[in-house]
Design a protein around this motif. Structure first.
Motif, PDB file in Angstrom:
ATOM      1  N   ALA A 165      -4.975   4.092   6.667  1.00 49.17           N
ATOM      2  CA  ALA A 165      -4.609   3.100   5.654  1.00 49.17           C
ATOM      3  C   ALA A 165      -4.488   1.706   6.279  1.00 49.17           C
ATOM      4  CB  ALA A 165      -3.305   3.505   4.972  1.00 49.17           C
TER       5      ALA A 165
ATOM      6  N   VAL B  10       0.861  -1.179   0.000  1.00 44.84           N
ATOM      7  CA  VAL B  10       0.000   0.000   0.000  1.00 44.84           C
ATOM      8  C   VAL B  10       0.902   1.235   0.000  1.00 44.84           C
ATOM      9  CG1 VAL B  10      -1.767   1.278   1.296  1.00 44.84           C
ATOM     10  CG2 VAL B  10      -1.771  -1.233   1.308  1.00 44.84           C
TER      11      VAL B  10
ATOM     12  N   ALA C 283      -6.976  -1.450   5.385  1.00 48.41           N
ATOM     13  CA  ALA C 283      -6.433  -2.703   4.844  1.00 48.41           C
ATOM     14  C   ALA C 283      -6.863  -3.916   5.673  1.00 48.41           C
ATOM     15  CB  ALA C 283      -4.910  -2.612   4.781  1.00 48.41           C
TER      16      ALA C 283
END
Lengths: 288, 119, 292
Positions: B58, B39, B62
């Motif tokens: 993030a 990522v 995820a």
């Protein structure tokens, strides 16, 4: 009449011009120190501080009982100042700009606002000069709200001088917006010229009449004057490169008091900026 | 289960990025299969402020339940703790080594931020 | 990799001249100009631009006049007084955003009943990677009247680190902006050292104290250098003790020297032309080397 004193480059003599200009006016004048990161005007005017007010920004407070972690607030906030991480919303108040959006968007009415201190406003008096100083707290990143608070003290009909921060970005714009005329202070060097051209670009964008004061004339070369002549920018005043001026400044003394022979320069500057400001008045008349 | 690890590279052999908010990338490793995805954290890495919050978002997005990095700042710590993600700091040289230590249970869980903001 | 950030609090103390001189004295540095608002370092280092990138950052609300019903909800909600009424071309009352005052918060976009407001990315400037006679340089230019200088500073530093890694260089010299606000914070966070350049004036003294407080706030060790120290020796002495009281150490004293401006006019650093200031800066660099 509102006069802003600005400069692209720092240390060219902005504060020197602002404080000596204030002292040269016969009659009451207000000086607003908008260089809230490093306010220096009162170091030269030695005004006694009469009052100090806290300046705050409204930041969100989350009611844990009402928040269900839907993260509507987090999706709206452009500054990452509030977000839910699967739990109730967390507030990172040092990132908040105080837009109030999270409070409006919360479907459960779980957000209220609470004041966060960002700095102070000091009001001081020195003879006929009222000095309003904004002083941002160390570690606070956003100066514009504090600058707007300083400018909020400008009464109608007063003669006001605004001492702007250096540069060309948000704090400068927050200061210069709404002024009747701008004095750009520079020095006759390559750095001075380069930063002057940036400042000119910014002030033109804002559409305020402006002129230039060249400080320390004699230390560099003629490039600033040549530029002003080419661009049709009025040079309002030349201040000579005189070691006695630097020495008076270094110990916090006013140039017009330490070296009275320079007084006429600043009375002349009043006249010149008055004419500039009148130009704006006329332009507004025509627009109407 | 999925765990996240900060890295400067693109794979398991890549170095662990000691920074969390301003890490270049996150590697999300499935500890059951050792399959991984990368990522990008460019937005966080270039943020003037609040980098840790963006990186934490993030990690949560995820679906990782744990994060391994060199250090963790105060905003990231609050954000990850609120989302129930466990945090571990390590000096492991590579992502692979960090994951191995995680599986062996030899990493210590971070109970507070260990660097100032703006790391 | 080490990062030395040169800042000053007060502008015009000689920060850029000293940063350029240090870059010339250093062994294979990368140079980053983080004074993105009024960058001057390129005037001394004459960079040859190799890469040029747009800096897209933040947002700016734009009202589509054709879709605006003139209800005024946006102006009512805007906390930044950035939305004003005006007459549209067809004579209707519509609203428009003042791009200078807009902080891009998106509140008007979200609450416009007619969905007539967009929040596109705004171009706020550009950043460059260049070659100079001292090594690679990363620099930037914030667009006139643009925001987000802190973000551009972070970007310049990030790119400087990348360039340093890729070219195997160990030292980044950062020329920081004046003040103590957003771009300064972005310039110094997680740096190894800050060098505060001050001058012996009441403003220099006042501003140095605030900038040292900022360095302490972020836990960064600070060194102080007094430029033009001989303009006012009494104030210089006071500044030195104030600096020490603030946990900084005195790394150098540079005399007032017209050769600094003369070199600047030739597009050179004073260490290339020589003089008393140049010698003092060489001495300063030796002290900084021990520190780094």
């Amino acid at each position: 009449m509102i006069i802003a004193v600005a400069s692209g480059k720092g240390g060219t003599g902005k504060t020197t011009v602002a404080v000596n200009l204030a002292r040269s006016l016969a009659g009451p004048v207000h000086l607003f120190d908008c260089d809230v990161e490093e306010p220096n005007a009162n170091l030269f005017l030695h005004g006694a501080v009469e009052r100090t007010d806290e300046v705050t920004l409204p930041v969100p407070a989350v009611d844990a009982a009402k928040c269900n972690g839907c993260n509507e607030c987090g999706r709206l906030c452009q500054y990452h100042a509030i977000a839910s991480f699967g739990s109730q919303a967390l507030v990172f108040s040092e990132l908040c700009h105080g837009c109030g959006g999270c409070m409006l968007v919360c479907p459960r009415g779980a957000i209220t606002e609470t004041p966060r201190r960002i700095g102070v406003l000091e009001t001081a008096r020195s003879g006929d000069i009222t000095i309003v100083t904004g002083r941002i707290d160390v570690g606070v990143a956003f100066a514009p709200p504090l600058i707007r608070a300083v400018k909020g003290r400008i009464g109608s009909g007063v003669t006001a001088i605004l001492d702007a921060p250096p540069g060309t970005s948000c704090p400068v714009i927050a200061t210069v917006t709404g002024a009747d005329a701008v004095i750009l202070v520079t020095e006759p060097t390559p750095f001075g010229l380069h930063d002057l051209t940036l400042a000119v670009e910014t002030v033109r964008e804002l559409g305020v009449p402006f002129g230039v004061v060249v400080n320390r004339v004699g230390m560099g070369d003629g490039r600033v004057h040549a530029y002003c002549a080419k661009e049709g920018i009025p040079v309002l005043l030349d201040i000579p490169d005189d070691r006695r001026i630097a020495e008076a400044y270094s110990s916090g003394r006013l140039l017009v008091e330490a070296l009275p022979e320079y007084r006429t320069l600043f009375t002349g500057l009043w006249q010149a900026v008055g004419e500039l400001a009148a130009k704006k008045g006329r332009a507004t008349e025509v627009a109407r | 289960m999925k765990i996240a690890c900060t890295t400067t590279g693109n794979g398991l052999q890549s170095p662990v990025d000691p920074r969390f908010g301003r890490a270049q990338r996150l590697i999300i490793v499935d500890t059951d299969t050792d399959a991984f995805t990368v990522v990008d954290n460019a937005a966080g890495a270039a943020a003037a402020q609040g980098a840790g919050i963006q990186a934490a978002e993030a990690v949560v997005r995820a679906g990782a339940v744990a994060l391994i990095s060199g250090h963790i700042g105060p905003k990231a710590f609050r954000a990850l703790r609120a989302s129930g993600v466990k945090m571990y700091t390590t000096d492991a040289p590579t992502v692979e080594e960090a994951v191995k230590r995680f599986k062996a249970g030899s990493l210590t869980e971070a109970k507070s931020a260990d660097v100032n903001g703006h790391w | 990799m080490k990062e030395l950030v040169v800042i000053s609090g007060k502008g015009g103390t000689g920060k850029t001249s000293i940063a350029a001189a240090l870059a010339l004295l250093a062994d294979r540095p990368v140079v980053a100009d983080c004074d993105v608002d009024a960058a001057d370092l390129h005037l001394l280092l004459a960079p040859e631009v190799k890469e040029r990138h747009e800096f897209i950052s933040g947002h700016e609300a734009i009202i589509r006049a054709a879709d605006c019903t003139g209800c005024g909800r946006c102006a009512e909600l805007c906390r930044f007084a950035a939305i004003h009424q005006r007459k549209g071309i067809d004579g209707r009352i519509v609203y428009a955003v003042d791009p200078v005052a807009c902080e891009g918060c998106g509140v008007c976009v979200r609450f416009c009943p007619a969905k007539a407001i967009d929040l596109p990315d705004s171009r706020c400037g550009e950043w460059m990677v260049s070659d100079t006679r001292v090594g690679p340089m990363v620099h930037a230019r914030l667009a006139a009247a643009a925001e987000n200088s802190g973000k551009l500073v972070s970007l310049v530093r990030k790119e400087a680190r990348r360039v340093a890694e890729e070219s195997g260089r160990d030292l980044i010299i950062v020329d920081g902006p004046p003040g103590i606000g957003c771009p300064v914070i972005a310039s110094l966070t997680c740096a190894n050292w800050v060098l505060v350049v001050t001058e012996p004036t009441v403003s220099g003294e006042h501003d140095m104290a605030r900038v040292l407080e900022l360095a302490r706030h972020f836990g960064i060790p600070a060194a102080v250098c007094i430029n033009k120290y001989d303009i006012n020796l009494g104030t210089a002495v006071r500044i030195e003790s104030a600096a020490r009281a603030n946990g900084a150490f005195i790394a150098g004293r540079i005399p007032y020297d017209r050769k600094v401006t003369e070199a600047q006019i030739m597009g050179k650093s004073v260490v290339e032309t020589g003089g008393p200031a140049a010698e003092a800066i060489q001495q300063l660099w030796r002290v900084l080397c021990r520190m780094l």
